[in-house]
Design a protein around this motif. Sequence first.
Motif, PDB file in Angstrom:
ATOM      1  N   ASP A 100      44.167 -59.784  -2.342  1.00 54.31           N
ATOM      2  CA  ASP A 100      44.441 -59.166  -3.628  1.00 54.31           C
ATOM      3  C   ASP A 100      45.643 -59.903  -4.208  1.00 54.31           C
ATOM      4  OD1 ASP A 100      45.477 -57.448  -5.688  1.00 54.31           O
ATOM      5  OD2 ASP A 100      44.379 -55.782  -4.787  1.00 54.31           O
ATOM      6  N   THR A 101      45.421 -60.644  -5.294  1.00 54.18           N
ATOM      7  CA  THR A 101      46.474 -61.480  -5.865  1.00 54.18           C
ATOM      8  C   THR A 101      47.285 -60.773  -6.942  1.00 54.18           C
ATOM      9  OG1 THR A 101      45.003 -62.400  -7.551  1.00 54.18           O
ATOM     10  CG2 THR A 101      45.110 -63.560  -5.417  1.00 54.18           C
ATOM     11  N   ARG A 102      47.006 -59.496  -7.170  1.00 56.20           N
ATOM     12  CA  ARG A 102      47.716 -58.732  -8.205  1.00 56.20           C
ATOM     13  C   ARG A 102      49.100 -58.299  -7.696  1.00 56.20           C
ATOM     14  NH1 ARG A 102      43.950 -53.847  -8.997  1.00 56.20           N
ATOM     15  NH2 ARG A 102      44.123 -53.953  -6.734  1.00 56.20           N
ATOM     16  N   ALA A 103      49.895 -57.762  -8.595  1.00 55.11           N
ATOM     17  CA  ALA A 103      51.193 -57.207  -8.214  1.00 55.11           C
ATOM     18  C   ALA A 103      50.978 -56.108  -7.171  1.00 55.11           C
ATOM     19  CB  ALA A 103      51.916 -56.654  -9.437  1.00 55.11           C
ATOM     20  N   ASN A 104      51.924 -55.943  -6.268  1.00 54.14           N
ATOM     21  CA  ASN A 104      51.791 -54.988  -5.173  1.00 54.14           C
ATOM     22  C   ASN A 104      51.513 -53.564  -5.665  1.00 54.14           C
ATOM     23  OD1 ASN A 104      51.816 -54.538  -2.295  1.00 54.14           O
ATOM     24  ND2 ASN A 104      53.688 -53.379  -2.647  1.00 54.14           N
ATOM     25  N   ALA A 105      52.076 -53.170  -6.804  1.00 51.36           N
ATOM     26  CA  ALA A 105      51.837 -51.817  -7.332  1.00 51.36           C
ATOM     27  C   ALA A 105      50.353 -51.591  -7.612  1.00 51.36           C
ATOM     28  CB  ALA A 105      52.647 -51.592  -8.600  1.00 51.36           C
ATOM     29  N   HIS A 106      49.653 -52.610  -8.069  1.00 55.78           N
ATOM     30  CA  HIS A 106      48.213 -52.488  -8.322  1.00 55.78           C
ATOM     31  C   HIS A 106      47.446 -52.377  -7.006  1.00 55.78           C
ATOM     32  CE1 HIS A 106      48.254 -53.150 -12.670  1.00 55.78           C
ATOM     33  NE2 HIS A 106      49.299 -53.935 -12.419  1.00 55.78           N
ATOM     34  N   TYR A 107      47.885 -53.138  -6.005  1.00 62.45           N
ATOM     35  CA  TYR A 107      47.276 -53.046  -4.678  1.00 62.45           C
ATOM     36  C   TYR A 107      47.414 -51.627  -4.133  1.00 62.45           C
ATOM     37  CZ  TYR A 107      46.546 -53.997   0.332  1.00 62.45           C
ATOM     38  OH  TYR A 107      46.101 -53.980   1.638  1.00 62.45           O
ATOM     39  N   LEU A 108      48.616 -51.072  -4.230  1.00 63.17           N
ATOM     40  CA  LEU A 108      48.871 -49.727  -3.719  1.00 63.17           C
ATOM     41  C   LEU A 108      48.011 -48.684  -4.427  1.00 63.17           C
ATOM     42  CD1 LEU A 108      52.767 -49.863  -3.399  1.00 63.17           C
ATOM     43  CD2 LEU A 108      51.088 -49.953  -1.530  1.00 63.17           C
ATOM     44  N   HIS A 111      49.910 -63.547  -6.392  1.00 62.30           N
ATOM     45  CA  HIS A 111      49.902 -64.998  -6.601  1.00 62.30           C
ATOM     46  C   HIS A 111      51.272 -65.530  -7.000  1.00 62.30           C
ATOM     47  CE1 HIS A 111      49.989 -65.322 -11.047  1.00 62.30           C
ATOM     48  NE2 HIS A 111      49.357 -64.165 -11.017  1.00 62.30           N
ATOM     49  N   ARG A 112      52.066 -64.702  -7.664  1.00 62.90           N
ATOM     50  CA  ARG A 112      53.393 -65.163  -8.100  1.00 62.90           C
ATOM     51  C   ARG A 112      54.336 -65.413  -6.929  1.00 62.90           C
ATOM     52  NH1 ARG A 112      53.227 -64.759 -13.497  1.00 62.90           N
ATOM     53  NH2 ARG A 112      51.993 -63.124 -14.458  1.00 62.90           N
ATOM     54  N   THR A 113      54.008 -64.894  -5.745  1.00 62.97           N
ATOM     55  CA  THR A 113      54.877 -65.075  -4.578  1.00 62.97           C
ATOM     56  C   THR A 113      54.364 -66.155  -3.625  1.00 62.97           C
ATOM     57  OG1 THR A 113      53.750 -63.416  -3.213  1.00 62.97           O
ATOM     58  CG2 THR A 113      55.503 -62.628  -4.697  1.00 62.97           C
ATOM     59  N   MET A 114      53.257 -66.791  -3.961  1.00 56.79           N
ATOM     60  CA  MET A 114      52.665 -67.792  -3.064  1.00 56.79           C
ATOM     61  C   MET A 114      53.404 -69.118  -3.165  1.00 56.79           C
ATOM     62  SD  MET A 114      48.610 -67.152  -3.599  1.00 56.79           S
ATOM     63  CE  MET A 114      47.840 -65.603  -3.131  1.00 56.79           C
ATOM     64  N   ASP A 115      53.890 -69.568  -2.020  1.00 57.59           N
ATOM     65  CA  ASP A 115      54.507 -70.891  -1.925  1.00 57.59           C
ATOM     66  C   ASP A 115      54.426 -71.324  -0.463  1.00 57.59           C
ATOM     67  OD1 ASP A 115      56.639 -69.595  -0.540  1.00 57.59           O
ATOM     68  OD2 ASP A 115      57.865 -69.483  -2.341  1.00 57.59           O
ATOM     69  N   THR A 152      42.353 -66.835  -9.926  1.00 62.47           N
ATOM     70  CA  THR A 152      42.324 -68.292 -10.111  1.00 62.47           C
ATOM     71  C   THR A 152      43.681 -68.887  -9.755  1.00 62.47           C
ATOM     72  OG1 THR A 152      40.727 -68.002 -11.909  1.00 62.47           O
ATOM     73  CG2 THR A 152      41.803 -70.142 -11.748  1.00 62.47           C
ATOM     74  N   GLN A 153      44.755 -68.237 -10.203  1.00 61.03           N
ATOM     75  CA  GLN A 153      46.107 -68.703  -9.873  1.00 61.03           C
ATOM     76  C   GLN A 153      46.313 -68.715  -8.356  1.00 61.03           C
ATOM     77  OE1 GLN A 153      48.655 -69.687 -11.840  1.00 61.03           O
ATOM     78  NE2 GLN A 153      48.042 -69.049 -13.879  1.00 61.03           N
ATOM     79  N   GLY A 154      45.900 -67.628  -7.701  1.00 59.62           N
ATOM     80  CA  GLY A 154      46.060 -67.557  -6.249  1.00 59.62           C
ATOM     81  C   GLY A 154      45.229 -68.601  -5.523  1.00 59.62           C
ATOM     82  N   ALA A 155      43.984 -68.765  -5.949  1.00 62.24           N
ATOM     83  CA  ALA A 155      43.117 -69.768  -5.316  1.00 62.24           C
ATOM     84  C   ALA A 155      43.700 -71.163  -5.503  1.00 62.24           C
ATOM     85  CB  ALA A 155      41.709 -69.681  -5.884  1.00 62.24           C
ATOM     86  N   TYR A 156      44.184 -71.435  -6.693  1.00 61.54           N
ATOM     87  CA  TYR A 156      44.791 -72.740  -6.981  1.00 61.54           C
ATOM     88  C   TYR A 156      46.003 -72.994  -6.081  1.00 61.54           C
ATOM     89  CZ  TYR A 156      47.609 -76.213  -9.451  1.00 61.54           C
ATOM     90  OH  TYR A 156      48.379 -77.298  -9.763  1.00 61.54           O
ATOM     91  N   LYS A 157      46.887 -72.008  -6.004  1.00 63.79           N
ATOM     92  CA  LYS A 157      48.095 -72.187  -5.198  1.00 63.79           C
ATOM     93  C   LYS A 157      47.763 -72.349  -3.717  1.00 63.79           C
ATOM     94  CE  LYS A 157      51.122 -69.844  -8.440  1.00 63.79           C
ATOM     95  NZ  LYS A 157      51.928 -68.646  -8.719  1.00 63.79           N
ATOM     96  N   LEU A 158      46.848 -71.525  -3.211  1.00 64.62           N
ATOM     97  CA  LEU A 158      46.471 -71.645  -1.799  1.00 64.62           C
ATOM     98  C   LEU A 158      45.815 -73.005  -1.527  1.00 64.62           C
ATOM     99  CD1 LEU A 158      45.143 -68.037  -1.119  1.00 64.62           C
ATOM    100  CD2 LEU A 158      47.236 -69.075  -0.188  1.00 64.62           C
ATOM    101  N   ALA A 159      44.939 -73.439  -2.415  1.00 65.45           N
ATOM    102  CA  ALA A 159      44.274 -74.734  -2.225  1.00 65.45           C
ATOM    103  C   ALA A 159      45.288 -75.876  -2.249  1.00 65.45           C
ATOM    104  CB  ALA A 159      43.199 -74.940  -3.289  1.00 65.45           C
ATOM    105  N   ARG A 160      46.224 -75.820  -3.169  1.00 66.18           N
ATOM    106  CA  ARG A 160      47.262 -76.864  -3.238  1.00 66.18           C
ATOM    107  C   ARG A 160      48.107 -76.902  -1.974  1.00 66.18           C
ATOM    108  NH1 ARG A 160      49.242 -79.973  -7.661  1.00 66.18           N
ATOM    109  NH2 ARG A 160      51.218 -79.679  -6.598  1.00 66.18           N
ATOM    110  N   LEU A 161      48.203 -75.750  -1.303  1.00 69.46           N
ATOM    111  CA  LEU A 161      48.973 -75.680  -0.057  1.00 69.46           C
ATOM    112  C   LEU A 161      48.119 -75.988   1.176  1.00 69.46           C
ATOM    113  CD1 LEU A 161      51.048 -72.541  -1.035  1.00 69.46           C
ATOM    114  CD2 LEU A 161      51.974 -74.846  -0.621  1.00 69.46           C
TER     115      LEU A 161
END
Length: 152
Positions: free
Chosen positions: A51-59, A71-75, A101-110
């Motif tokens: 789940d790449t959304r903000a944690n509040a949405h996950y909860l 996704h904003r915390t992926m590095d 898409t942002q999360g997939a992109y960041k994970l793939a780049r890593l």
Amino acid sequence: MTQQASVVLQIPAPLPADSAAYMQAKLAFHTDAWDVAEDLKAGVSEIVVVDTRANAHYLAGHIPGAISFPHRTMDAESTAGLDRDKTYITYCDGIGCNGSTQGAYKLARLGFKVKEMLGGVDFWLRDGHPLVSGAEAGQLSPDLPESSCGCA
């Protein structure tokens, strides 16, 4: 009566082999809610649903079994503990959100293998699958009835 030229065929369809190659490549990048639900119900261990959304949405409500990883915390540092042998399935709210898409992109780049789940939570719910709330990932019961996806 004169037959009107086809708007659809102004640009001809590709050769069948070209279509097959393109569609196979497209399927390599994407999955859908029904396929993810089937794997979760079967206990497939080679995928991790993210789940790449903000944690509040996950909860507030997430796919059973999904981990929260905005996704904003992926590095490189935050992904250091992830298993590189797994395939990560990213999702967000739906087609109006690009968090998956942002999360997939960041994970793939890593260096991680990824697929994006089309339609996110919106399509998950449209297919009749449940959400769970709270910090626990939860689990999708294998005893759930078949989904309402018309493509299965």
